[in-house]
Design a protein around this motif. Structure first.
Motif, PDB file in Angstrom:
ATOM      1  N   GLY A 194      26.837 -35.404  15.411  1.00 45.10           N
ATOM      2  CA  GLY A 194      27.312 -34.641  14.261  1.00 45.10           C
ATOM      3  C   GLY A 194      26.360 -33.560  13.807  1.00 45.10           C
ATOM      4  O   GLY A 194      26.525 -33.008  12.711  1.00 45.10           O
ATOM      5  N   LEU A 195      25.387 -33.215  14.625  1.00 42.52           N
ATOM      6  CA  LEU A 195      24.432 -32.169  14.275  1.00 42.52           C
ATOM      7  C   LEU A 195      25.012 -30.791  14.595  1.00 42.52           C
ATOM      8  O   LEU A 195      25.927 -30.666  15.414  1.00 42.52           O
ATOM      9  CB  LEU A 195      23.123 -32.377  15.037  1.00 42.52           C
ATOM     10  CG  LEU A 195      22.338 -33.634  14.638  1.00 42.52           C
ATOM     11  CD1 LEU A 195      21.196 -33.877  15.608  1.00 42.52           C
ATOM     12  CD2 LEU A 195      21.817 -33.498  13.214  1.00 42.52           C
ATOM     13  N   PRO A 196      24.506 -29.740  13.970  1.00 42.47           N
ATOM     14  CA  PRO A 196      25.029 -28.393  14.234  1.00 42.47           C
ATOM     15  C   PRO A 196      24.853 -28.002  15.702  1.00 42.47           C
ATOM     16  O   PRO A 196      23.931 -28.474  16.372  1.00 42.47           O
ATOM     17  CB  PRO A 196      24.182 -27.497  13.321  1.00 42.47           C
ATOM     18  CG  PRO A 196      23.641 -28.397  12.276  1.00 42.47           C
ATOM     19  CD  PRO A 196      23.456 -29.728  12.926  1.00 42.47           C
ATOM     20  N   ARG A 197      25.755 -27.144  16.149  1.00 48.07           N
ATOM     21  CA  ARG A 197      25.649 -26.677  17.535  1.00 48.07           C
ATOM     22  C   ARG A 197      24.461 -25.719  17.659  1.00 48.07           C
ATOM     23  O   ARG A 197      24.387 -24.720  16.943  1.00 48.07           O
ATOM     24  CB  ARG A 197      26.928 -25.969  17.957  1.00 48.07           C
ATOM     25  CG  ARG A 197      26.887 -25.440  19.388  1.00 48.07           C
ATOM     26  CD  ARG A 197      28.257 -25.029  19.856  1.00 48.07           C
ATOM     27  NE  ARG A 197      28.243 -24.545  21.227  1.00 48.07           N
ATOM     28  CZ  ARG A 197      29.315 -24.431  22.005  1.00 48.07           C
ATOM     29  NH1 ARG A 197      30.497 -24.774  21.519  1.00 48.07           N
ATOM     30  NH2 ARG A 197      29.227 -23.994  23.246  1.00 48.07           N
ATOM     31  N   PRO A 198      23.521 -26.010  18.562  1.00 50.28           N
ATOM     32  CA  PRO A 198      22.370 -25.115  18.719  1.00 50.28           C
ATOM     33  C   PRO A 198      22.726 -23.891  19.555  1.00 50.28           C
ATOM     34  O   PRO A 198      23.730 -23.873  20.275  1.00 50.28           O
ATOM     35  CB  PRO A 198      21.347 -25.995  19.445  1.00 50.28           C
ATOM     36  CG  PRO A 198      22.188 -26.926  20.256  1.00 50.28           C
ATOM     37  CD  PRO A 198      23.440 -27.179  19.452  1.00 50.28           C
ATOM     38  N   THR A 199      21.897 -22.877  19.443  1.00 55.10           N
ATOM     39  CA  THR A 199      22.038 -21.667  20.247  1.00 55.10           C
ATOM     40  C   THR A 199      21.281 -21.853  21.556  1.00 55.10           C
ATOM     41  O   THR A 199      20.112 -22.246  21.549  1.00 55.10           O
ATOM     42  CB  THR A 199      21.480 -20.448  19.507  1.00 55.10           C
ATOM     43  OG1 THR A 199      22.182 -20.305  18.262  1.00 55.10           O
ATOM     44  CG2 THR A 199      21.651 -19.185  20.331  1.00 55.10           C
ATOM     45  N   ALA A 200      21.940 -21.596  22.674  1.00 57.12           N
ATOM     46  CA  ALA A 200      21.310 -21.776  23.987  1.00 57.12           C
ATOM     47  C   ALA A 200      20.535 -20.531  24.396  1.00 57.12           C
ATOM     48  O   ALA A 200      20.946 -19.403  24.115  1.00 57.12           O
ATOM     49  CB  ALA A 200      22.372 -22.092  25.037  1.00 57.12           C
ATOM     50  N   GLN A 201      19.406 -20.756  25.051  1.00 56.86           N
ATOM     51  CA  GLN A 201      18.577 -19.688  25.610  1.00 56.86           C
ATOM     52  C   GLN A 201      18.298 -18.599  24.569  1.00 56.86           C
ATOM     53  O   GLN A 201      18.558 -17.414  24.791  1.00 56.86           O
ATOM     54  CB  GLN A 201      19.233 -19.125  26.867  1.00 56.86           C
ATOM     55  CG  GLN A 201      19.493 -20.156  27.946  1.00 56.86           C
ATOM     56  CD  GLN A 201      18.247 -20.909  28.371  1.00 56.86           C
ATOM     57  OE1 GLN A 201      17.171 -20.328  28.494  1.00 56.86           O
ATOM     58  NE2 GLN A 201      18.367 -22.218  28.578  1.00 56.86           N
ATOM     59  N   TYR A 202      17.746 -19.010  23.469  1.00 56.36           N
ATOM     60  CA  TYR A 202      17.496 -18.101  22.348  1.00 56.36           C
ATOM     61  C   TYR A 202      16.177 -17.366  22.547  1.00 56.36           C
ATOM     62  O   TYR A 202      15.147 -17.963  22.879  1.00 56.36           O
ATOM     63  CB  TYR A 202      17.463 -18.884  21.040  1.00 56.36           C
ATOM     64  CG  TYR A 202      17.271 -18.012  19.817  1.00 56.36           C
ATOM     65  CD1 TYR A 202      18.343 -17.343  19.243  1.00 56.36           C
ATOM     66  CD2 TYR A 202      16.015 -17.848  19.262  1.00 56.36           C
ATOM     67  CE1 TYR A 202      18.171 -16.539  18.134  1.00 56.36           C
ATOM     68  CE2 TYR A 202      15.827 -17.044  18.140  1.00 56.36           C
ATOM     69  CZ  TYR A 202      16.908 -16.399  17.587  1.00 56.36           C
ATOM     70  OH  TYR A 202      16.733 -15.595  16.487  1.00 56.36           O
ATOM     71  N   GLU A 203      16.188 -16.061  22.324  1.00 49.17           N
ATOM     72  CA  GLU A 203      14.971 -15.244  22.399  1.00 49.17           C
ATOM     73  C   GLU A 203      14.318 -15.172  21.027  1.00 49.17           C
ATOM     74  O   GLU A 203      14.914 -14.660  20.074  1.00 49.17           O
ATOM     75  CB  GLU A 203      15.293 -13.836  22.902  1.00 49.17           C
ATOM     76  CG  GLU A 203      15.615 -13.771  24.372  1.00 49.17           C
ATOM     77  CD  GLU A 203      15.650 -12.341  24.893  1.00 49.17           C
ATOM     78  OE1 GLU A 203      15.429 -11.408  24.069  1.00 49.17           O
ATOM     79  OE2 GLU A 203      15.883 -12.155  26.096  1.00 49.17           O
ATOM     80  N   VAL A 204      13.119 -15.696  20.943  1.00 45.85           N
ATOM     81  CA  VAL A 204      12.349 -15.637  19.695  1.00 45.85           C
ATOM     82  C   VAL A 204      11.569 -14.332  19.673  1.00 45.85           C
ATOM     83  O   VAL A 204      10.818 -14.021  20.600  1.00 45.85           O
ATOM     84  CB  VAL A 204      11.388 -16.833  19.579  1.00 45.85           C
ATOM     85  CG1 VAL A 204      10.533 -16.711  18.316  1.00 45.85           C
ATOM     86  CG2 VAL A 204      12.165 -18.143  19.579  1.00 45.85           C
ATOM     87  N   ARG A 205      11.778 -13.559  18.617  1.00 47.41           N
ATOM     88  CA  ARG A 205      11.080 -12.288  18.441  1.00 47.41           C
ATOM     89  C   ARG A 205      10.471 -12.244  17.054  1.00 47.41           C
ATOM     90  O   ARG A 205      10.991 -12.833  16.112  1.00 47.41           O
ATOM     91  CB  ARG A 205      12.022 -11.096  18.654  1.00 47.41           C
ATOM     92  CG  ARG A 205      12.541 -10.992  20.082  1.00 47.41           C
ATOM     93  CD  ARG A 205      13.485  -9.825  20.278  1.00 47.41           C
ATOM     94  NE  ARG A 205      13.894  -9.732  21.672  1.00 47.41           N
ATOM     95  CZ  ARG A 205      13.242  -9.030  22.598  1.00 47.41           C
ATOM     96  NH1 ARG A 205      12.143  -8.352  22.257  1.00 47.41           N
ATOM     97  NH2 ARG A 205      13.665  -8.993  23.839  1.00 47.41           N
ATOM     98  N   VAL A 206       9.360 -11.539  16.932  1.00 47.54           N
ATOM     99  CA  VAL A 206       8.644 -11.429  15.661  1.00 47.54           C
ATOM    100  C   VAL A 206       8.649  -9.983  15.210  1.00 47.54           C
ATOM    101  O   VAL A 206       8.242  -9.081  15.956  1.00 47.54           O
ATOM    102  CB  VAL A 206       7.185 -11.932  15.795  1.00 47.54           C
ATOM    103  CG1 VAL A 206       6.438 -11.717  14.486  1.00 47.54           C
ATOM    104  CG2 VAL A 206       7.173 -13.403  16.173  1.00 47.54           C
ATOM    105  N   LEU A 207       9.127  -9.760  13.993  1.00 53.70           N
ATOM    106  CA  LEU A 207       9.135  -8.420  13.413  1.00 53.70           C
ATOM    107  C   LEU A 207       7.736  -8.061  12.915  1.00 53.70           C
ATOM    108  O   LEU A 207       6.958  -8.936  12.532  1.00 53.70           O
ATOM    109  CB  LEU A 207      10.130  -8.345  12.268  1.00 53.70           C
ATOM    110  CG  LEU A 207      11.593  -8.600  12.644  1.00 53.70           C
ATOM    111  CD1 LEU A 207      12.453  -8.599  11.399  1.00 53.70           C
ATOM    112  CD2 LEU A 207      12.078  -7.560  13.626  1.00 53.70           C
TER     113      LEU A 207
END
Length: 320
Positions: free
Chosen positions: A209-222
């Protein structure tokens, strides 16, 4: 010293029907009993130099020679030939035969009896094979649920089938066995998933019942000092930090599946640098192994649930 018999080129590389080769004058029955040939199935042989016991394609080619009219290589074997390898070692060749066909049982052949429509099969290098959409349809409804999702993910990732095409095919076969499972999994399938274990991990989170995660997510820093919430997947702004298997961007939680290759020295060093960079960017990284996914799934779900609760609380405090 007697000279070795010359091997006909037509019989050098792939399995062949012994009786047909004899009828064509390429070889004699006596020669087939010699050491140059390996018997794979009744009346099916291969040159000893081309015999590989774990070569599934070789076994598919051998089995194809024995298929009756209306039969086809299907299931995991069809997926393998289409380029998706989910087979266990020494797997039998999976075939679908007409209901009237009753072949002699063979340990190297796994048989399903279903009447296939002619549009469900194609000729693949001379072998009758279920089409991409029919293959996905069968895998998604007949495999165990987690294996079925991994298969659908892989078929989508390799662009062998589109979700819309599979849904359309399913709409025309709603009475088929396993159709409800397939209907559920089509909606859950993720073409960005890169391994069966990632698929299993995602399914565990869904079932909890957990939220659907985003697959292959690119982490970027502003570059700004005060960072807003992470941008949507695929955003090009900011310095690239890492790409993570699964993510909850809204809480800066990353989930990584650690296969055995992560134990290699070079991979381990790169992982340390990635995780340090993610931590510096304000991300929490949860790392899971096959043991977590397959045997400690309750603990896995609890760790993710706890991380969400902690991060959600921290986010609320920052926004006050």
């Amino acid at each position: 010293m007697p000279r070795a018999a010359k091997i006909p080129r037509e019989l050098s590389f792939a399995p062949f029907s012994g009786s047909r080769a004899v009828a064509a004058g390429l070889i004699t029955k006596r020669m087939l009993t010699g050491p140059a040939w390996r018997r794979l199935l009744p009346d099916v042989f291969v040159h000893v130099a081309s015999f590989e016991p774990d070569d599934h394609r070789m076994w598919c080619e051998a089995v194809a020679l024995k298929l009756p009219s209306g039969g086809a290589i299907s299931g995991l074997s069809a997926a393998y030939l289409w380029g998706v390898d989910l087979l266990p070692r020494r797997s039998p060749v999976h075939v679908t035969l007409p209901r009237s066909a009753r072949p002699t049982p063979q340990p190297r052949i796994a048989v399903s009896h279903i009447a296939l429509d002619p549009t469900d099969t194609v000729s693949f290098s001379g072998m009758p094979l279920t089409t991409e959409v029919r293959t996905a349809f069968d895998l998604g409804r007949l495999l165990p649920r987690a294996d079925a999702l991994a298969a659908l993910d892989a078929m989508l990732r390799h662009r062998l089938v589109r979700r819309e095409a599979l849904s359309h095919y399913l709409a025309g076969h709603t009475g088929a066995r396993g159709a409800p499972q397939l209907r559920e999994l089509v909606a859950l399938a993720e073409p960005l998933a890169e391994s069966p274990m990632e698929s299993r991990l995602r399914l565990l989170l869904h079932d909890a019942g957990l939220p659907r995660p985003t697959a292959q997510y690119e982490v970027r820093v502003l570059p700004q000092r005060a960072l807003p919430r992470p941008a949507a997947r695929g955003a090009s702004r900011g310095r690239f930090v890492a790409r993570v298997d699964l993510a909850y961007p809204q809480w800066r939680i990353a989930m990584e599946y650690e296969g055995d290759h992560h134990r290699e020295r070079g991979t381990f060093r790169r992982d340390v640098s990635r995780y340090n960079a993610l931590r510096a960017a304000g991300w929490l990284v949860l790392r899971f192994t096959a043991d977590h996914v397959l045997r400690q799934n309750r603990q896995l779900v609890q760790e993710v649930r706890q991380a969400i609760a902690e991060r959600h609380g921290t986010q609320d405090q920052c926004e006050r």
